[in-house]
Each structure stands twice: as structure tokens, then as C-alpha cells.
Design a protein around this motif. Sequence first.
Motif, PDB file in Angstrom:
ATOM      1  N   PHE A  18       0.855  -1.184   0.000  1.00 24.98           N
ATOM      2  CA  PHE A  18       0.000   0.000   0.000  1.00 24.98           C
ATOM      3  C   PHE A  18       0.894   1.237   0.000  1.00 24.98           C
ATOM      4  O   PHE A  18       1.736   1.397   0.872  1.00 24.98           O
ATOM      5  CB  PHE A  18      -0.902   0.002   1.243  1.00 24.98           C
ATOM      6  CG  PHE A  18      -1.846   1.165   1.291  1.00 24.98           C
ATOM      7  CD1 PHE A  18      -3.013   1.164   0.551  1.00 24.98           C
ATOM      8  CD2 PHE A  18      -1.553   2.276   2.072  1.00 24.98           C
ATOM      9  CE1 PHE A  18      -3.890   2.232   0.594  1.00 24.98           C
ATOM     10  CE2 PHE A  18      -2.417   3.352   2.125  1.00 24.98           C
ATOM     11  CZ  PHE A  18      -3.587   3.329   1.381  1.00 24.98           C
ATOM     12  N   PRO A  19       0.735   2.138  -0.982  1.00 22.08           N
ATOM     13  CA  PRO A  19       1.597   3.327  -1.037  1.00 22.08           C
ATOM     14  C   PRO A  19       1.295   4.291   0.115  1.00 22.08           C
ATOM     15  O   PRO A  19       0.135   4.536   0.446  1.00 22.08           O
ATOM     16  CB  PRO A  19       1.244   3.966  -2.383  1.00 22.08           C
ATOM     17  CG  PRO A  19      -0.110   3.453  -2.719  1.00 22.08           C
ATOM     18  CD  PRO A  19      -0.245   2.107  -2.062  1.00 22.08           C
ATOM     19  N   MET A  20       2.333   4.830   0.707  1.00 20.68           N
ATOM     20  CA  MET A  20       2.208   5.759   1.834  1.00 20.68           C
ATOM     21  C   MET A  20       2.368   7.219   1.398  1.00 20.68           C
ATOM     22  O   MET A  20       2.464   8.106   2.233  1.00 20.68           O
ATOM     23  CB  MET A  20       3.266   5.418   2.894  1.00 20.68           C
ATOM     24  CG  MET A  20       3.196   3.995   3.420  1.00 20.68           C
ATOM     25  SD  MET A  20       1.612   3.592   4.156  1.00 20.68           S
ATOM     26  CE  MET A  20       1.574   4.711   5.515  1.00 20.68           C
ATOM     27  N   ILE A  21       2.378   7.470   0.095  1.00 20.04           N
ATOM     28  CA  ILE A  21       2.732   8.795  -0.430  1.00 20.04           C
ATOM     29  C   ILE A  21       1.784   9.891   0.059  1.00 20.04           C
ATOM     30  O   ILE A  21       2.231  11.011   0.353  1.00 20.04           O
ATOM     31  CB  ILE A  21       2.838   8.767  -1.981  1.00 20.04           C
ATOM     32  CG1 ILE A  21       3.706   9.918  -2.481  1.00 20.04           C
ATOM     33  CG2 ILE A  21       1.486   8.750  -2.644  1.00 20.04           C
ATOM     34  CD1 ILE A  21       5.162   9.693  -2.354  1.00 20.04           C
ATOM     35  N   GLU A  22       0.494   9.620   0.182  1.00 16.91           N
ATOM     36  CA  GLU A  22      -0.432  10.656   0.654  1.00 16.91           C
ATOM     37  C   GLU A  22      -0.180  10.989   2.121  1.00 16.91           C
ATOM     38  O   GLU A  22      -0.268  12.148   2.522  1.00 16.91           O
ATOM     39  CB  GLU A  22      -1.886  10.242   0.421  1.00 16.91           C
ATOM     40  CG  GLU A  22      -2.288  10.262  -1.036  1.00 16.91           C
ATOM     41  CD  GLU A  22      -1.977  11.573  -1.743  1.00 16.91           C
ATOM     42  OE1 GLU A  22      -2.277  12.656  -1.182  1.00 16.91           O
ATOM     43  OE2 GLU A  22      -1.433  11.529  -2.859  1.00 16.91           O
ATOM     44  N   ASP A  23       0.118   9.978   2.932  1.00 21.36           N
ATOM     45  CA  ASP A  23       0.475  10.227   4.330  1.00 21.36           C
ATOM     46  C   ASP A  23       1.762  11.035   4.408  1.00 21.36           C
ATOM     47  O   ASP A  23       1.885  11.946   5.228  1.00 21.36           O
ATOM     48  CB  ASP A  23       0.639   8.906   5.087  1.00 21.36           C
ATOM     49  CG  ASP A  23      -0.659   8.133   5.158  1.00 21.36           C
ATOM     50  OD1 ASP A  23      -1.606   8.612   5.815  1.00 21.36           O
ATOM     51  OD2 ASP A  23      -0.723   7.045   4.550  1.00 21.36           O
ATOM     52  N   GLN A  24       2.721  10.699   3.555  1.00 24.55           N
ATOM     53  CA  GLN A  24       3.981  11.422   3.542  1.00 24.55           C
ATOM     54  C   GLN A  24       3.780  12.864   3.088  1.00 24.55           C
ATOM     55  O   GLN A  24       4.387  13.780   3.632  1.00 24.55           O
ATOM     56  CB  GLN A  24       4.985  10.684   2.652  1.00 24.55           C
ATOM     57  CG  GLN A  24       5.366   9.348   3.249  1.00 24.55           C
ATOM     58  CD  GLN A  24       6.112   8.451   2.291  1.00 24.55           C
ATOM     59  OE1 GLN A  24       6.036   8.590   1.077  1.00 24.55           O
ATOM     60  NE2 GLN A  24       6.849   7.514   2.862  1.00 24.55           N
ATOM     61  N   ARG A  25       2.905  13.072   2.126  1.00 28.80           N
ATOM     62  CA  ARG A  25       2.589  14.422   1.664  1.00 28.80           C
ATOM     63  C   ARG A  25       1.998  15.246   2.821  1.00 28.80           C
ATOM     64  O   ARG A  25       2.377  16.393   3.044  1.00 28.80           O
ATOM     65  CB  ARG A  25       1.599  14.364   0.498  1.00 28.80           C
ATOM     66  CG  ARG A  25       1.335  15.684  -0.182  1.00 28.80           C
ATOM     67  CD  ARG A  25       0.352  15.560  -1.349  1.00 28.80           C
ATOM     68  NE  ARG A  25       0.493  14.375  -2.166  1.00 28.80           N
ATOM     69  CZ  ARG A  25       1.394  14.185  -3.135  1.00 28.80           C
ATOM     70  NH1 ARG A  25       2.253  15.146  -3.409  1.00 28.80           N
ATOM     71  NH2 ARG A  25       1.432  13.072  -3.816  1.00 28.80           N
ATOM     72  N   PHE A  26       1.100  14.636   3.579  1.00 30.57           N
ATOM     73  CA  PHE A  26       0.481  15.304   4.725  1.00 30.57           C
ATOM     74  C   PHE A  26       1.540  15.687   5.764  1.00 30.57           C
ATOM     75  O   PHE A  26       1.550  16.811   6.269  1.00 30.57           O
ATOM     76  CB  PHE A  26      -0.580  14.395   5.360  1.00 30.57           C
ATOM     77  CG  PHE A  26      -1.150  14.951   6.627  1.00 30.57           C
ATOM     78  CD1 PHE A  26      -2.146  15.915   6.594  1.00 30.57           C
ATOM     79  CD2 PHE A  26      -0.674  14.526   7.861  1.00 30.57           C
ATOM     80  CE1 PHE A  26      -2.666  16.437   7.769  1.00 30.57           C
ATOM     81  CE2 PHE A  26      -1.179  15.043   9.040  1.00 30.57           C
ATOM     82  CZ  PHE A  26      -2.172  16.010   9.000  1.00 30.57           C
ATOM     83  N   ILE A  27       2.436  14.757   6.073  1.00 28.52           N
ATOM     84  CA  ILE A  27       3.480  15.012   7.080  1.00 28.52           C
ATOM     85  C   ILE A  27       4.422  16.115   6.613  1.00 28.52           C
ATOM     86  O   ILE A  27       4.784  16.999   7.398  1.00 28.52           O
ATOM     87  CB  ILE A  27       4.263  13.711   7.397  1.00 28.52           C
ATOM     88  CG1 ILE A  27       3.348  12.711   8.107  1.00 28.52           C
ATOM     89  CG2 ILE A  27       5.516  14.004   8.206  1.00 28.52           C
ATOM     90  CD1 ILE A  27       2.769  13.188   9.422  1.00 28.52           C
TER      91      ILE A  27
END
Length: 73
Positions: A18-27
Motif C-alpha cells: 500500500f503506497p504511503m505517499i499521501e500520508d507522507q505528503r500530509f506530514i
Amino acid sequence: MRLIHLSDLHLGKRVNDFPMIEDQRFILERILEIIDEEKPQAVLIAGDVYDKPLPPAEAVRLFDDFISRLSRI
């Protein structure tokens, strides 16, 4: 001297495929807000920016956008 130290961002990481890119963008967005509020004299970025030696293009774009925005604060 006020510093902010970032490390082990692991941009582009996937968890159970599962890609974590949206969570990383938020952080990263939150980090920029904190930097803008705290007004440090320097931001240190140490190690493991990307999760893999050849990161996905989306992770590179995310970090490029982060650095560009950081330079304008």
C-alpha cells in the motif's frame, strides 16, 4: 541557535504493498507549517530521504516540491 532536524523520511515507502505517499505528503505539509511557525535558522535533513536507492518518480516529485517550498519560507 534554533535548528530543525529531519531524518528517515523514507519517501516512496509501501506498507503491505500500500503506497504511503499521501500520508507522507500530509506530514511534509505539517513540517513546513512547523518550520514557518518556529522560524529556525537551519533545517538539517539527514539520511534515508527515499526508501529505495531508485525511488519512484512520485516520491522524487514530492521531495522536490518540499525543498522548493522550504526554500521560500
